[in-house]
Design an enzyme around this catalytic site. Structure first.
Site, PDB file in Angstrom:
ATOM      1  N   CYS A  12       3.703-102.954  73.151  1.00 43.71           N
ATOM      2  CA  CYS A  12       3.968-102.541  74.529  1.00 43.71           C
ATOM      3  C   CYS A  12       3.270-103.567  75.436  1.00 43.71           C
ATOM      4  O   CYS A  12       2.530-104.437  74.956  1.00 43.71           O
ATOM      5  CB  CYS A  12       3.422-101.140  74.786  1.00 43.71           C
ATOM      6  SG  CYS A  12       1.647-101.054  74.604  1.00 43.71           S
ATOM      7  N   HIS A  41      -4.293-101.012  65.983  1.00 46.15           N
ATOM      8  CA  HIS A  41      -4.308-100.443  64.634  1.00 46.15           C
ATOM      9  C   HIS A  41      -3.251-101.124  63.774  1.00 46.15           C
ATOM     10  O   HIS A  41      -2.250-100.518  63.399  1.00 46.15           O
ATOM     11  CB  HIS A  41      -4.077 -98.934  64.692  1.00 46.15           C
ATOM     12  CG  HIS A  41      -5.288 -98.199  65.140  1.00 46.15           C
ATOM     13  ND1 HIS A  41      -5.272 -97.235  66.106  1.00 46.15           N
ATOM     14  CD2 HIS A  41      -6.586 -98.314  64.750  1.00 46.15           C
ATOM     15  CE1 HIS A  41      -6.505 -96.779  66.290  1.00 46.15           C
ATOM     16  NE2 HIS A  41      -7.320 -97.429  65.486  1.00 46.15           N
ATOM     17  N   HIS A  75      -7.168 -99.421  75.245  1.00 48.92           N
ATOM     18  CA  HIS A  75      -7.500 -98.011  75.495  1.00 48.92           C
ATOM     19  C   HIS A  75      -8.607 -97.814  76.523  1.00 48.92           C
ATOM     20  O   HIS A  75      -8.744 -96.742  77.092  1.00 48.92           O
ATOM     21  CB  HIS A  75      -8.052 -97.377  74.195  1.00 48.92           C
ATOM     22  CG  HIS A  75      -7.006 -97.080  73.192  1.00 48.92           C
ATOM     23  ND1 HIS A  75      -7.258 -97.091  71.833  1.00 48.92           N
ATOM     24  CD2 HIS A  75      -5.726 -96.727  73.330  1.00 48.92           C
ATOM     25  CE1 HIS A  75      -6.154 -96.766  71.199  1.00 48.92           C
ATOM     26  NE2 HIS A  75      -5.215 -96.547  72.083  1.00 48.92           N
ATOM     27  N   GLU A 127      -8.794 -93.256  74.183  1.00 51.53           N
ATOM     28  CA  GLU A 127      -8.397 -93.433  75.598  1.00 51.53           C
ATOM     29  C   GLU A 127      -8.946 -92.285  76.451  1.00 51.53           C
ATOM     30  O   GLU A 127      -9.469 -92.507  77.552  1.00 51.53           O
ATOM     31  CB  GLU A 127      -6.871 -93.482  75.722  1.00 51.53           C
ATOM     32  CG  GLU A 127      -6.410 -93.663  77.161  1.00 51.53           C
ATOM     33  CD  GLU A 127      -4.936 -93.363  77.364  1.00 51.53           C
ATOM     34  OE1 GLU A 127      -4.097 -93.891  76.613  1.00 51.53           O
ATOM     35  OE2 GLU A 127      -4.623 -92.576  78.284  1.00 51.53           O
ATOM     36  N   THR A 163      -2.123 -91.354  78.648  1.00 45.26           N
ATOM     37  CA  THR A 163      -0.864 -92.090  78.886  1.00 45.26           C
ATOM     38  C   THR A 163       0.234 -91.721  77.893  1.00 45.26           C
ATOM     39  O   THR A 163       1.408 -91.851  78.205  1.00 45.26           O
ATOM     40  CB  THR A 163      -1.095 -93.621  78.818  1.00 45.26           C
ATOM     41  OG1 THR A 163      -1.700 -93.936  77.576  1.00 45.26           O
ATOM     42  CG2 THR A 163      -1.951 -94.104  79.959  1.00 45.26           C
ATOM     43  N   ASN A 221       0.666 -93.758  67.027  1.00 43.71           N
ATOM     44  CA  ASN A 221       1.999 -93.782  67.657  1.00 43.71           C
ATOM     45  C   ASN A 221       3.078 -94.115  66.631  1.00 43.71           C
ATOM     46  O   ASN A 221       4.217 -93.657  66.743  1.00 43.71           O
ATOM     47  CB  ASN A 221       2.009 -94.689  68.903  1.00 43.71           C
ATOM     48  CG  ASN A 221       2.111 -96.156  68.563  1.00 43.71           C
ATOM     49  OD1 ASN A 221       3.189 -96.674  68.333  1.00 43.71           O
ATOM     50  ND2 ASN A 221       0.971 -96.843  68.515  1.00 43.71           N
TER      51      ASN A 221
END
Ligand code: SF4
Length: 280
Positions: A12, A41, A75, A127, A163, A221
């Site tokens: 991202c 990660h 983060h 985060e 987020t 994620n």
């Protein structure tokens, strides 16, 4: 065989910015360069950073080190931890994603104005820990309705979100909070990158016979993407590198979908894509 590669697969904006700027920092710095925890990660990315002289260290390990540059990952971290690094003589390069930094500013200002900050999210996520660390006053983290009673009745509250929080859940929680507090300021701080990636992955998985999700084992994620894809396509595989493809057999299928988590580098995605296309 049709091979569908998700447009949103991979880094991202915030991760791309952090990884490229970290590499640039190592090039122009003579002394040691550390990241405060792993920058992303993904083991491949960590190995690549190590080859450039950037080492991931924990807060405890930093205590025993004598100077150098410390990179703060996308983060973000609590304000006090950042100040401690400066006090210990480290040069701090803050690569907190600007979207997360905006939340830090909002909660800091709200706290200074005497407002209670409510964060919708997972209290154990780095985060969220970072955001809490920028609230000078009262901060409450809620993941679901069970946290609502913790919010003081009729107190001025400012509501923000982790987020990556689910938008539908955020809206439901804001409605519940409205029943308790008339003086509320709500800022939707959810980042669309995650939502868009998940929506696209789910849509591809619906029409693919086989779905491949690429990402580090520790990447939450990527795990979430895998769950979304598997519920739409039972033949969904979670892989970390192109090597993992060797054990997979696709025949007979007419379509394969590919997506990747936010910490998966583009070269790995492209290699997987080429490899799958070569299997036809
Ligand atoms: S997911 Fe969004 S907020 Fe998080 S690092 Fe990426 S761009 Fe920034």
């Amino acid at each position: 065989m049709e091979v569908i590669l998700a447009k949103t697969a991979g880094f991202c904006f915030g991760v791309d910015r952090a990884v490229s700027r970290a590499a640039g920092e190592a090039e122009k710095t003579d002394g040691p360069v550390y990241t405060y925890g792993p920058l992303v990660h993904n083991e491949e990315v960590i190995r690549d950073l190590e080859s450039k002289g950037i080492r991931a260290v924990t807060a405890e390990e930093l205590e025993g080190l004598d100077g150098g540059t410390v990179i703060i990952r996308a983060h973000g971290i609590p304000k006090a931890e950042q100040e401690k690094l400066v006090l210990h003589g480290f040069k701090v390069v803050d690569l907190t994603c600007p979207f997360v930094k905006r939340i830090h500013r909002i909660v800091q200002e709200a706290s200074e104005a005497g407002r209670t900050v409510v964060i919708t999210g997972n209290k154990d996520h780095p985060e969220v820990k970072g955001i809490v660390g920028w609230c000078g006053g009262k901060a409450i983290v809620i993941a679901d309705e069970s946290g609502i009673p913790e919010i003081p009745q009729d107190a001025p509250v400012t509501v923000v979100s982790q987020t990556t929080f689910n938008y539908k859940k955020f809206k439901e929680l804001v409605e519940k909070i409205s029943e308790r507090s008339y003086n509320k300021h709500v800022v939707n701080t959810i980042c669309n990158a995650t939502q868009e990636r998940q929506t696209e992955a789910g849509a591809i998985a619906e029409r693919a016979d086989v779905m491949i999700v690429i990402g580090g084992r520790e990447s939450s994620n990527t795990q979430k993407l895998f769950e979304i894809c598997r519920s739409a396509c039972p033949r969904t595989y979670y892989i970390q590198t192109p090597d993992d493809l060797k054990t997979l057999s696709f025949a007979p299928v007419s379509s394969v979908g590919i997506t990747a988590g936010a910490s998966t580098p583009n070269n790995i995605i492209q290699e997987v894509y080429s490899h799958v296309r070569g299997k036809q």
